[in-house]
Scaffold this motif. Structure first.
Motif, PDB file in Angstrom:
ATOM      1  N   PRO A  86       7.181   1.486  16.334  1.00  0.00           N
ATOM      2  CA  PRO A  86       6.210   0.957  15.376  1.00  0.00           C
ATOM      3  C   PRO A  86       6.799  -0.149  14.510  1.00  0.00           C
ATOM      4  N   GLY A  87       6.013  -1.210  14.334  1.00  0.00           N
ATOM      5  CA  GLY A  87       6.390  -2.282  13.422  1.00  0.00           C
ATOM      6  C   GLY A  87       5.452  -2.270  12.227  1.00  0.00           C
ATOM      7  N   ILE A  88       4.317  -2.934  12.376  1.00  0.00           N
ATOM      8  CA  ILE A  88       3.450  -3.223  11.223  1.00  0.00           C
ATOM      9  C   ILE A  88       3.044  -1.962  10.448  1.00  0.00           C
ATOM     10  N   MET A  89       2.781  -0.870  11.162  1.00  0.00           N
ATOM     11  CA  MET A  89       2.310   0.329  10.443  1.00  0.00           C
ATOM     12  C   MET A  89       3.410   0.898   9.539  1.00  0.00           C
ATOM     13  N   SER A  90       4.664   0.673   9.907  1.00  0.00           N
ATOM     14  CA  SER A  90       5.738   1.201   9.062  1.00  0.00           C
ATOM     15  C   SER A  90       5.778   0.473   7.719  1.00  0.00           C
ATOM     16  N   THR A 107      14.930 -13.812 -15.637  1.00  0.00           N
ATOM     17  CA  THR A 107      15.288 -15.180 -15.258  1.00  0.00           C
ATOM     18  C   THR A 107      14.866 -15.500 -13.816  1.00  0.00           C
ATOM     19  N   LEU A 108      14.272 -14.529 -13.176  1.00  0.00           N
ATOM     20  CA  LEU A 108      13.877 -14.706 -11.776  1.00  0.00           C
ATOM     21  C   LEU A 108      12.550 -15.471 -11.710  1.00  0.00           C
ATOM     22  N   ARG A 109      12.334 -16.174 -10.622  1.00  0.00           N
ATOM     23  CA  ARG A 109      11.039 -16.835 -10.434  1.00  0.00           C
ATOM     24  C   ARG A 109       9.935 -15.788 -10.575  1.00  0.00           C
ATOM     25  N   PRO A 110       8.925 -16.071 -11.390  1.00  0.00           N
ATOM     26  CA  PRO A 110       7.904 -15.039 -11.603  1.00  0.00           C
ATOM     27  C   PRO A 110       7.006 -14.806 -10.395  1.00  0.00           C
ATOM     28  N   SER A 111       6.912 -15.789  -9.494  1.00  0.00           N
ATOM     29  CA  SER A 111       6.177 -15.555  -8.236  1.00  0.00           C
ATOM     30  C   SER A 111       7.157 -14.864  -7.312  1.00  0.00           C
ATOM     31  N   ARG A 112       6.863 -13.642  -6.947  1.00  0.00           N
ATOM     32  CA  ARG A 112       7.856 -12.845  -6.223  1.00  0.00           C
ATOM     33  C   ARG A 112       7.190 -11.762  -5.385  1.00  0.00           C
ATOM     34  N   ILE A 113       8.012 -11.244  -4.499  1.00  0.00           N
ATOM     35  CA  ILE A 113       7.567 -10.132  -3.662  1.00  0.00           C
ATOM     36  C   ILE A 113       8.242  -8.871  -4.181  1.00  0.00           C
ATOM     37  N   GLU A 114       7.497  -7.799  -4.295  1.00  0.00           N
ATOM     38  CA  GLU A 114       8.112  -6.497  -4.608  1.00  0.00           C
ATOM     39  C   GLU A 114       8.057  -5.631  -3.364  1.00  0.00           C
ATOM     40  N   ILE A 115       9.166  -5.036  -3.037  1.00  0.00           N
ATOM     41  CA  ILE A 115       9.246  -4.198  -1.840  1.00  0.00           C
ATOM     42  C   ILE A 115       9.680  -2.804  -2.237  1.00  0.00           C
ATOM     43  N   ASN A 116       8.822  -1.862  -1.935  1.00  0.00           N
ATOM     44  CA  ASN A 116       9.099  -0.484  -2.333  1.00  0.00           C
ATOM     45  C   ASN A 116       9.812   0.251  -1.192  1.00  0.00           C
ATOM     46  N   LEU A 117      11.113   0.422  -1.348  1.00  0.00           N
ATOM     47  CA  LEU A 117      11.917   1.044  -0.283  1.00  0.00           C
ATOM     48  C   LEU A 117      11.543   2.508  -0.079  1.00  0.00           C
ATOM     49  N   ASP A 118      11.138   3.182  -1.149  1.00  0.00           N
ATOM     50  CA  ASP A 118      10.726   4.593  -1.011  1.00  0.00           C
ATOM     51  C   ASP A 118       9.469   4.705  -0.146  1.00  0.00           C
ATOM     52  N   THR A 119       8.546   3.761  -0.359  1.00  0.00           N
ATOM     53  CA  THR A 119       7.302   3.786   0.426  1.00  0.00           C
ATOM     54  C   THR A 119       7.611   3.568   1.902  1.00  0.00           C
ATOM     55  N   TYR A 120       8.519   2.636   2.188  1.00  0.00           N
ATOM     56  CA  TYR A 120       8.895   2.372   3.588  1.00  0.00           C
ATOM     57  C   TYR A 120       9.486   3.639   4.215  1.00  0.00           C
ATOM     58  N   ALA A 121      10.387   4.288   3.487  1.00  0.00           N
ATOM     59  CA  ALA A 121      11.005   5.518   4.008  1.00  0.00           C
ATOM     60  C   ALA A 121       9.940   6.598   4.232  1.00  0.00           C
ATOM     61  N   GLU A 122       9.015   6.727   3.297  1.00  0.00           N
ATOM     62  CA  GLU A 122       7.925   7.707   3.431  1.00  0.00           C
ATOM     63  C   GLU A 122       7.083   7.411   4.672  1.00  0.00           C
ATOM     64  N   ASN A 123       6.728   6.135   4.842  1.00  0.00           N
ATOM     65  CA  ASN A 123       5.916   5.750   6.008  1.00  0.00           C
ATOM     66  C   ASN A 123       6.628   6.137   7.300  1.00  0.00           C
ATOM     67  N   LEU A 124       7.924   5.837   7.357  1.00  0.00           N
ATOM     68  CA  LEU A 124       8.674   6.166   8.575  1.00  0.00           C
ATOM     69  C   LEU A 124       8.718   7.677   8.797  1.00  0.00           C
ATOM     70  N   ARG A 125       8.860   8.424   7.707  1.00  0.00           N
ATOM     71  CA  ARG A 125       8.886   9.890   7.841  1.00  0.00           C
ATOM     72  C   ARG A 125       7.553  10.403   8.378  1.00  0.00           C
ATOM     73  N   HIS A 126       6.468   9.861   7.863  1.00  0.00           N
ATOM     74  CA  HIS A 126       5.148  10.277   8.370  1.00  0.00           C
ATOM     75  C   HIS A 126       5.027  10.006   9.864  1.00  0.00           C
ATOM     76  N   ILE A 127       5.493   8.839  10.290  1.00  0.00           N
ATOM     77  CA  ILE A 127       5.368   8.479  11.714  1.00  0.00           C
ATOM     78  C   ILE A 127       6.246   9.407  12.560  1.00  0.00           C
ATOM     79  N   ARG A 128       7.445   9.674  12.084  1.00  0.00           N
ATOM     80  CA  ARG A 128       8.345  10.559  12.844  1.00  0.00           C
ATOM     81  C   ARG A 128       7.763  11.956  12.967  1.00  0.00           C
ATOM     82  N   GLN A 129       7.229  12.459  11.838  1.00  0.00           N
ATOM     83  CA  GLN A 129       6.648  13.804  11.878  1.00  0.00           C
ATOM     84  C   GLN A 129       5.441  13.851  12.810  1.00  0.00           C
ATOM     85  N   HIS A 130       4.630  12.806  12.742  1.00  0.00           N
ATOM     86  CA  HIS A 130       3.395  12.743  13.518  1.00  0.00           C
ATOM     87  C   HIS A 130       3.682  12.701  15.017  1.00  0.00           C
ATOM     88  N   THR A 131       4.666  11.898  15.416  1.00  0.00           N
ATOM     89  CA  THR A 131       4.910  11.716  16.856  1.00  0.00           C
ATOM     90  C   THR A 131       5.905  12.741  17.397  1.00  0.00           C
TER      91      THR A 131
END
Ligand code: PLP
Length: 382
Positions: free
Chosen positions: A224-228, A7-31
Motif C-alpha cells: 500500500p502507498g496512498i492509503m497509508s 522563524t520557519l516559513r509560515p507556509s508549511r506542511i505538517e506531517i503527523n508521524l503517529d497517524t502514519y504509524a496508526e494507518n500502517l498498523r490498521h492495514i497490517r491488522q486488516h490484511t
C-alpha cells in the motif's frame, strides 16, 4: 532539542508521524500479511527518510521505492531493511544496487541477463523480484511468457529470487472485473514454480486499491502507498479502515484589505468582487505545488470557515474572499487539514484541480518546510 517554528516559513506542511504509524498498523491488522511500505516519490511528498524510518518502526517488513536513487539514499542513511526498486533499473545503476543489497525488479529476460552479468562481475548475488505484466502493460513479462524468465532466474547461481509480482490497473474500482483477470493471470504465472517443484518466492500484487477492495489479492505481502498516508486511492473507494490523513498544508494570512464592489483581483483580472468585501492574501502558490487549476475554485479555512479562492493562483501567493469580516495578518490558514472542527480533504482539492491526490501530494515542493509531529509536538523539520 526544542524546535523554533517562529522563524520557519509560515507556509508549511505538517506531517503527523503517529497517524502514519496508526494507518500502517490498521492495514497490517486488516490484511494479516507482511507489508511493503511504499515510500517512492519522496514518500508521496511526505519526506523519504522520516517516513521510511517510521514505517519500519510501525512494523513494515520492507520498503518500496521507484528508482535506485531513492533506495541508495535510504541505505546511505543507515537503513538496512529490505528495499525493492519497483521500476526497471537502468544498466548503469545495477552495480550500485546489487552492491548495496538492494532488491531489484527484473522486467524481462534481457533485463535478467544484464543483472546476472553485473552480479557475476561483482561476485555478489542479485536479489530479484520477477515482474509479471498481467494487464497494466507498463513493465514486466506477459504472464503467459513468465516460464522462460523463471527458468533463467532459477538456473543462475548469481540470482536469488526474492519475489514475484505484478501491478493492478483498476483495483481502485471495486466493481471492475479487471482485477480478477489480473489475479488469475498472476497466479497462473506463479504456478510454474509449483509445477517444477521450485520454492515459491514471495508473491505480491495488492496496491491500496487491492488492499481496500480485493482481499484475494493480498497473497504473501501487500504494497500500500496512498492509503497509508490516509488518502483514498480512487473516488469509488469507501474507507472501511479508520485511516486518517497524515499531511496538513498550512499558511497564514500575509495581508488583508477591504475592497469595493467590482474590484478585479489577480492576474488577468479574472475575478471581480461581487460586492464590498475583504481580500486576504496567502503566501504560497503554484511554485509550492498549490495547483493553478484551483484559480477561483475551492476554498481555504480561516477561523474554521471556508473562504473562497478569488482569482488566479500566482506562483507564490493567492487571494481569498473573506467576506464582510476582515481577517488579520498572521491568522492561521488551513489549505488541507482541519481547523476548529472544519476539514478540507486532499481528495476534494484534487477533484477541483482536475487531478488526483497522488499528484497533488507529490507536487508539494521542497520550498515548503515539512514539520514532523509526534504526540502533537514538532520533533523535526525537513
Ligand atoms: C508497483 C507499485 N506498487 C505499489 C504502488 C502503491 O500504489 P498505491 O499508492 O495506489 O497504493 C505503486 C504506486 O504506484 C506501484 O507502482
Amino acid at each position: 532539542m526544542s524546535i523554533d517554528l517562529q522563524t520557519l516559513r509560515p507556509s508549511r506542511i505538517e506531517i503527523n508521524l503517529d497517524t502514519y504509524a496508526e494507518n500502517l498498523r490498521h492495514i497490517r491488522q486488516h490484511t494479516g500479511v507482511p507489508l511493503m511500505a511504499i515510500v517512492k516519490a519522496n514518500a508521496y511528498g511526505h519526506g523519504l527518510l522520516p517516513m521510511a524510518r517510521q514505517a519500519l518502526q510501525a512494523g513494515a517488513q520492507q520498503l518500496g521505492v521507484a528508482i535506485p536513487e531513492e533506495a541508495l539514499a535510504l541505505r546511505q542513511a543507515g537503513i538496512s531493511a529490505p528495499i525493492l526498486v519497483l521500476g526497471a533499473v537502468p544498466r548503469a545503476q545495477l552495480a550500485a544496487c546489487i552492491h548495496a543489497g538492494i532488491e531489484i525488479t527484473v522486467p524481462s529476460e534481457p533485463g535478467l541477463a544484464q543483472a546476472l552479468a553485473v552480479a557475476e562481475g561483482l561476485g555478489k548475488k542479485a536479489l530479484v523480484h520477477l515482474k509479471i505484466d498481467t494487464g497494466m502493460a507498463r513493465i514486466g513479462v506477459p504472464a503467459e511468457k513468465a516460464a522462460p524468465l523463471i527458468e533463467a532466474a532459477l538456473a543462475s547461481p548469481w540470482c536469488h529470487i526474492q519475489g514475484i509480482f505484478s501491478h493492478l490497473a483498476c483495483a481502485d474500482e471495486p466493481d471492475s472485473a479487471m482485477t480478477a483477470t489480473q489475479l488469475e493471470r498472476f497466479l497462473s504465472a506463479c504456478e510454474y514454480f509449483q509445477r517444477i517443484g521450485a520454492a515459491m518466492p514471495v508473491r505480491h500484487l495488492a496496491n491500496s486499491g487491492g488492499v481496500m477492495n480485493f482481499p484475494e489479492t493480498w497473497l504473501d505481502m501487500v504494497r500500500p502507498g496512498i492509503m497509508s498516508y490516509g488518502v483514498l486511492p480512487g473516488k469509488e473507494c469507501r474507507a472501511q479502515l479508520p485511516l486518517q490523513p497524515v499531511l496538513a498544508l498550512k499558511s497564514v494570512v500575509a495581508h488583508s484589505k477591504p475592497v469595493k464592489a467590482d474590484t478585479p483581483v489577480g492576474y488577468g483580472a479574472t475575478w471581480r468582487s461581487p460586492g464590498a468585501t475583504h481580500i486576504a492574501t496567502i503566501p504560497l502558490g503554484y511554485g509550492d505545488g498549490w495547483s493553478r487549476q484551483l484559480s477561483s475554485r475551492g476554498a481555504v479555512l480561516i477561523d474554521g470557515r471556508r473562504r473562497a479562492i478569488a482569482g488566479r493562483i500566482c506562483m507564490d501567493q493567492f487571494m481569498v474572499d473573506t467576506g464582510a469580516q476582515p481577517v488579520a495578518a498572521g491568522q492561521e490558514v488551513v489549505l488541507i487539514g482541519e481547523q476548529q472542527g472544519a476539514r478540507i480533504r486532499i481528495e476534494e482539492v484534487a477533484e477541483l484541480a482536475g487531478t488526483i491526490g497522488y499528484e497533488l501530494l507529490t507536487h508539494m515542493s521542497a520550498r515548503l518546510p515539512r514539520v514532523y509531529l509526534k504526540n502533537g509536538q514538532p520533533v523535526m523539520v525537513g
